[in-house]
Structures are given as structure tokens and as C-alpha cells.
Design a protein around this motif. Structure first.
Motif: not given
Length: 134
Positions: A83-98
Motif C-alpha cells: 500500500l505505501m510503496v509498491k501499489l503506485p508502481i503496479g503489479l509487475l513494477g517498472n525499470a527501477q523497482m519490482a
């Protein structure tokens, strides 16, 4: 294969994963980890709480000690991470973060450990054998 054996294997694997994440935080330096927590808006002291929970809780899962209680701690930790870290990045993440796919899978497994009566082979089985037979 017996359910007890499968639960034991799952518990050990998940414990090793949490140990690895805890050790990584110590290797980076808890001060650096705390700084990163602060940079994303999480109180820095939480880095210490998370690192120790991952390390000690992971060891506890491997040996099967207080599995239900550490599982509840991991549920809170994983919900916070999602909820606090990964939700905005999405289920599969991006180039910077899982993304949060691993967190979601671990959440399902530790959720099982928190509610199931089957703890597998370990210290819990020795400590709580009589209570579980009732």
C-alpha cells in the motif's frame, strides 16, 4: 506427500526469503535503509523494525517457532509494503523497482500460516501439540 510435509517446505522457503530480505537491509546498512524509508515518506525507525522482523521472523519460520504470530507480523509488513510503496508502481513494477507480485504471493502464504491449524514440523508442533489435538 503429507500436508504436514508440504506446509513445512512452504514455511522454510518463505522463511529463507524473509531472511534474505532482512540480511540485505543489514548489508546495505540500516542507516542507509532508514534514509531510503524516510525519502519515500515512511518513518525512518520503521527500517529497523522491518529489518529485524524479516531476519528474526524468517529464522522463526524456518525452525517453526511461533509461526502464527510471525505470520501476522508479516501480513502487516506486506500490506504496508504494497500500500505505501509498491501499489503506485503496479503489479509487475517498472525499470527501477519490482512490483507487488511477490508481496502478494507471500501475503497469501503467510495468510495461510496465520489462520491454518497445520503448522508443519517444527518447534510449534512440540510446544502446541496438546492444544491442537483438542
Amino acid at each position: 506427500m503429507k500436508t504436514t510435509t508440504i506446509v513445512t517446505i512452504m514455511r522454510i522457503i518463505v522463511g529463507i526469503l524473509f531472511i534474505a530480505h532482512g540480511v540485505a537491509k543489514f548489508q546495505m546498512g540500516l542507516g542507509n535503509t532508514a534514509g531510503w524509508f524516510g525519502s519515500i515518506g515512511i518513518p525512518e525507525f520503521m527500517a529497523y523494525v522491518v529489518a529485524f522482523l524479516e531476519l528474526i521472523g524468517g529464522i522463526a519460520l524456518v525452525v517453526g517457532l511461533l509461526t502464527r504470530y510471525f505470520a501476522i507480523g508479516f501480513i502487516l509488513l506486506l500490506l504496508g509494503a504494497i500500500l505505501m510503496v509498491k501499489l503506485p508502481i503496479g503489479l509487475l513494477g517498472n525499470a527501477q523497482m519490482a512490483g507487488y507480485e511477490l508481496d502478494l504471493a507471500l501475503l497469501a502464504i503467510v495468510g495461510y500460516f496465520a489462520i491454518a491449524n497445520e503448522r508443519g514440523y517444527g518447534v510449534d508442533q512440540l510446544l502446541f501439540k496438546n492444544r491442537d489435538q483438542n
